[in-house]
Design a protein around this motif. Structure first.
Motif, short mmCIF file in Angstrom:
data_model
loop_
_atom_site.label_atom_id
_atom_site.label_comp_id
_atom_site.label_asym_id
_atom_site.label_seq_id
_atom_site.Cartn_x
_atom_site.Cartn_y
_atom_site.Cartn_z
N LEU A 289 0.83 -1.22 0.00
CA LEU A 289 0.00 0.00 0.00
C LEU A 289 0.86 1.26 0.00
CD1 LEU A 289 -2.81 -0.96 2.55
CD2 LEU A 289 -3.18 -0.28 0.17
N THR A 290 1.95 1.25 0.79
CA THR A 290 2.81 2.43 0.87
C THR A 290 3.52 2.68 -0.46
OG1 THR A 290 4.69 1.17 1.74
CG2 THR A 290 3.21 2.16 3.34
N LEU A 291 3.84 1.61 -1.19
CA LEU A 291 4.47 1.78 -2.51
C LEU A 291 3.52 2.50 -3.47
CD1 LEU A 291 6.30 -1.63 -3.15
CD2 LEU A 291 7.26 0.52 -2.31
N ILE A 292 2.25 2.16 -3.41
CA ILE A 292 1.26 2.81 -4.26
C ILE A 292 1.15 4.30 -3.90
CG2 ILE A 292 -1.23 2.94 -4.73
CD1 ILE A 292 -1.23 -0.13 -4.73
N LYS A 293 1.39 4.62 -2.64
CA LYS A 293 1.36 6.02 -2.19
C LYS A 293 2.69 6.72 -2.41
CE LYS A 293 -1.98 4.92 1.46
NZ LYS A 293 -2.19 4.79 2.93
N GLY A 294 3.73 5.96 -2.81
CA GLY A 294 5.05 6.57 -3.04
C GLY A 294 5.82 6.84 -1.76
N ASP A 295 5.43 6.18 -0.65
CA ASP A 295 6.05 6.45 0.65
C ASP A 295 7.06 5.34 0.98
OD1 ASP A 295 6.74 7.22 3.18
OD2 ASP A 295 4.70 7.30 3.96
N TYR A 296 8.22 5.41 0.37
CA TYR A 296 9.25 4.38 0.53
C TYR A 296 9.82 4.38 1.95
CZ TYR A 296 13.51 1.67 -0.46
OH TYR A 296 14.51 0.73 -0.45
N ALA A 297 9.93 5.52 2.56
CA ALA A 297 10.48 5.61 3.92
C ALA A 297 9.61 4.81 4.89
CB ALA A 297 10.57 7.07 4.35
N HIS A 298 8.29 4.91 4.71
CA HIS A 298 7.40 4.16 5.60
C HIS A 298 7.51 2.66 5.32
CE1 HIS A 298 4.25 3.51 8.45
NE2 HIS A 298 3.43 2.99 7.56
N ALA A 299 7.74 2.30 4.06
CA ALA A 299 7.92 0.89 3.72
C ALA A 299 9.12 0.32 4.48
CB ALA A 299 8.11 0.72 2.21
N LEU A 300 10.21 1.08 4.53
CA LEU A 300 11.40 0.63 5.26
C LEU A 300 11.10 0.49 6.76
CD1 LEU A 300 14.26 2.68 3.55
CD2 LEU A 300 13.53 0.33 3.09
N HIS A 301 10.28 1.41 7.28
CA HIS A 301 9.88 1.34 8.69
C HIS A 301 9.10 0.05 8.96
CE1 HIS A 301 8.29 2.42 12.61
NE2 HIS A 301 7.07 2.25 12.14
N LEU A 302 8.24 -0.33 8.01
CA LEU A 302 7.46 -1.56 8.17
C LEU A 302 8.35 -2.79 8.15
CD1 LEU A 302 4.44 -0.60 5.87
CD2 LEU A 302 4.38 -0.87 8.37
N PHE A 303 9.41 -2.76 7.33
CA PHE A 303 10.36 -3.87 7.32
C PHE A 303 11.08 -3.97 8.67
CE2 PHE A 303 9.91 -4.08 2.70
CZ PHE A 303 9.95 -5.46 2.51
N LYS A 304 11.38 -2.83 9.26
CA LYS A 304 12.01 -2.83 10.58
C LYS A 304 11.10 -3.51 11.60
CE LYS A 304 13.95 0.25 14.10
NZ LYS A 304 14.11 1.66 14.56
N LYS A 305 9.80 -3.25 11.49
CA LYS A 305 8.84 -3.88 12.40
C LYS A 305 8.78 -5.40 12.18
CE LYS A 305 4.89 -1.82 13.30
NZ LYS A 305 3.60 -1.12 13.15
N MET A 306 8.93 -5.82 10.92
CA MET A 306 8.96 -7.27 10.64
C MET A 306 10.12 -7.93 11.37
SD MET A 306 8.18 -7.68 6.57
CE MET A 306 6.95 -6.69 5.73
N TYR A 307 11.30 -7.33 11.25
CA TYR A 307 12.49 -7.92 11.89
C TYR A 307 12.35 -7.90 13.42
CZ TYR A 307 15.06 -8.41 7.53
OH TYR A 307 15.46 -8.82 6.29
N GLU A 308 11.73 -6.85 13.95
CA GLU A 308 11.49 -6.79 15.40
C GLU A 308 10.56 -7.91 15.83
OE1 GLU A 308 9.97 -2.87 15.93
OE2 GLU A 308 11.96 -1.90 15.98
N GLU A 309 9.57 -8.22 15.00
CA GLU A 309 8.63 -9.30 15.29
C GLU A 309 9.36 -10.64 15.37
OE1 GLU A 309 4.70 -10.36 16.21
OE2 GLU A 309 5.46 -8.34 15.77
N VAL A 310 10.27 -10.85 14.44
CA VAL A 310 11.06 -12.09 14.44
C VAL A 310 11.93 -12.18 15.69
CG1 VAL A 310 13.01 -13.23 13.30
CG2 VAL A 310 11.08 -12.45 11.95
N GLU A 311 12.59 -11.09 16.03
CA GLU A 311 13.51 -11.06 17.17
C GLU A 311 12.74 -11.26 18.49
OE1 GLU A 311 16.80 -11.27 19.18
OE2 GLU A 311 16.85 -10.97 17.01
#
Length: 549
Positions: A289-311
């Motif tokens: 969804l963020t890619l469609i909005k052009g918000d790449y910075a937020h996409a990176l933030h969401l990836f950080k949350k994924m890794y936190e979930e794993v940890e």
């Protein structure tokens, strides 16, 4: 004794942090030579001690190895029940099969739960013939069992839950088995590892359960009705998955508001149910969804949350799932250098990726081959992609692959084959209004969609796809401009001249006459121009010159 040895030589050291003794290779070799001279009983005793020690420390693979070496299958099956095959990935498949093939029937009779765990593993390995054999063994075991009737009912309930996976990904078929299991089981299942990934590592629920064209809405409703029964049996394993699938249905139809509502429902349920796999699926949809909005910075933030979930949950096997999410995103952005190597190279055997998620990895790999310009390779292995997608009827993977076939054929000037494949993809997807796969790949297939539109085929749907692509293309270009340094190869003098003439509307024949070269040479030069500029049509070439000059 160990303290005394360490005081006298440097062959043994002690790690205070891990509380583990380490033996130098020279000393190890010396001890192995002594070991070879010992009799069978001595070795069996030592192997059993090692097996129990590793079982106690939770190193179940090593424990099984030593119990197998000792011929102690009773203890080996106990370890399988403790581990619930959580330690077994593709690389250990043959080892697991070897253990159970060599295991005496008497030991299996004492450990029916281990047999169920093994059967579920075979399903994830796509070993269907062997799975059928093991299921038959289990039924015969129950028929001849002297266990208390209540215990047999409980085990048959576990078996019905296992059979629900043999009906994967037929939601109705799975639901029938799950309801039977609910009637037989008085408490949650014990053979399943509910800590494991509910999607077998896939970052998409819709990919898993969308199996029949024209039935997507019905399938979403079916999974919403079936999951409460499954949760009852598994302590909430996969909690929130039905809302991820609902959100993905909205997303693929281009209804982004309802997508966000449903994805928040999924996140709330998955987080409260401690289901990191489903959380990652929901976050991945938010990334898209963020890619469609052009918000790449937020996409990176969401990836950080994924890794936190794993940890936080110590579920490191989900790293592969996150890498698939990253590979998908970077493939959409045409950033092939940022795609994990195993995905970029199609190396799916050297990781813990389970077979049910394999077709999703091919969605990424197919797009990578397009970006690399490896059109002939893509066409060569597309049949294999379709075959893998058809094992469990992963319709979404079939749609993407058919789109890739159309795009690759268009790039090598096989217009007839390209148009035919494009129509086939639309025939599968349009009954459910699944637009997004076409939007994401419009940078390769736009001319084909325009051609079909001119022929009066799926005009309303193609109009919607192209409208969505305008927003999507603008967002992608904004992200690439703001976050990625443009480093496109420069055009040669001849390529530049041919590109200018093509952008001005001259035919290949006329360009050839002006440049004193053949039409085939013009085609070859234009193909090089398109690849260097990352475009795929003369209309985009014209736009390139307008924007640049």
């Amino acid at each position: 004794i160990l303290v005394e040895i360490m005081g006298k030589n440097a062959f043994i050291s002690y790690d205070v942090n891990t509380k583990t003794y380490h033996i130098h290779n020279i000393f190890t070799n010396f001890l192995q030579e002594i070991m070879e001279k010992k009799d069978a009983n001595y070795k069996k005793n030592l192997y059993e001690k090692a097996g129990h020690w590793y079982m106690k420390t939770g190193e179940y693979l090593a424990s099984m190895y030593y119990f197998h070496a000792a011929g102690d299958f009773e203890s080996l099956l106990q370890v399988v029940e403790l581990d619930k095959a959580n330690s077994f990935g593709n690389e250990q498949k043959e080892l697991l099969i070897k253990y159970f093939e060599e295991c005496p029937e008497e030991n299996k009779q004492h450990h029916p739960v281990a047999l169920l765990i093994y059967a579920l593993c075979l399903m994830t390995f796509n070993e269907m013939e062997l799975l059928e054999k093991v299921c038959g063994e289990f039924v015969m075991l129950m028929q001849s069992s002297s266990l208390h009737p209540d215990r047999i009912n409980s085990l048959m309930g576990e078996f019905e839950l296992l059979l629900s996976f043999t009906s994967y990904n037929d939601i109705i078929g799975m639901s029938e088995h799950i309801k039977k299991a609910c009637a037989l089981l008085k408490e949650p299942s014990v053979f399943m590892d509910t800590r494991g990934s509910w999607t077998f590592g896939s970052p998409s629920v819709l990919y898993m359960f969308y199996r029949e064209s024209g039935k997507l809405e019905k399938e979403v409703q079916e999974i919403k009705e079936a999951m409460p029964y499954y949760y009852q049996l598994t302590n909430g394993h996969g909690m929130g998955a039905e809302y991820v699938m609902e959100a993905e249905e909205y997303f693929n139809k281009g209804d982004f508001e309802n997508t966000e509502i449903a994805v928040y429902k999924a996140l709330y349920r998955a987080s409260s149910g401690l289901q990191p796999n489903i959380v990652i699926c929901a976050l991945f949809l938010q990334v898209r969804l963020t890619l469609i909005k052009g918000d790449y910075a937020h996409a990176l933030h969401l990836f950080k949350k994924m890794y936190e979930e794993v940890e936080q949950n110590k579920v490191y096997e989900l790293i592969h799932t996150i890498e698939m999410c990253a590979g998908f995103m970077n493939a959409c952005l045409q950033q092939k250098g940022k795609i994990p190597e195993w995905l970029a190279e199609g190396d799916f055997n050297s990781n813990r990726l389970l077979f049910p998620a394999r077709a999703f990895s091919n969605i990424i790999y197919g797009r990578v081959l397009l970006i690399k310009g490896e059109y002939l390779k893509l066409l060569g292995i597309a049949e294999q992609f379709i075959g893998i997608a058809s094992v469990f009827s992963n319709l979404l993977a079939s749609i993407y692959t058919t789109i890739y076939i159309a795009a690759a054929n268009e790039r090598i000037y096989r217009e007839g084959e390209a148009i035919q494949a494009m129509k086939e993809a639309l025939d599968i997807a349009m009954p459910d209004k699944v637009y997004i796969p076409f939007v994401e790949n419009c940078d390769y297939i736009k001319p084909l969609l325009e051609k079909l539109y001119s022929q009066g085929i799926y005009r309303k749907d193609i109009t919607r796809i192209l409208e969505m692509y305008k927003l999507y293309q603008k967002s992608m270009e904004q992200i690439r401009r703001e976050h990625f340094k443009e480093d496109k190869p420069k055009l040669s003098e001849r390529e530049m001249e041919i590109a200018r003439l093509a952008a001005e509307g001259f035919s290949n024949k006329r360009i050839g006459e002006k440049q004193f070269i053949s039409q085939n040479t013009v085609k070859t030069q234009l193909k090089s121009v398109f690849e260097k500029l990352g475009i795929n049509s003369r209309s985009l070439l014209k736009q390139y010159f307008i924007e640049k000059y």
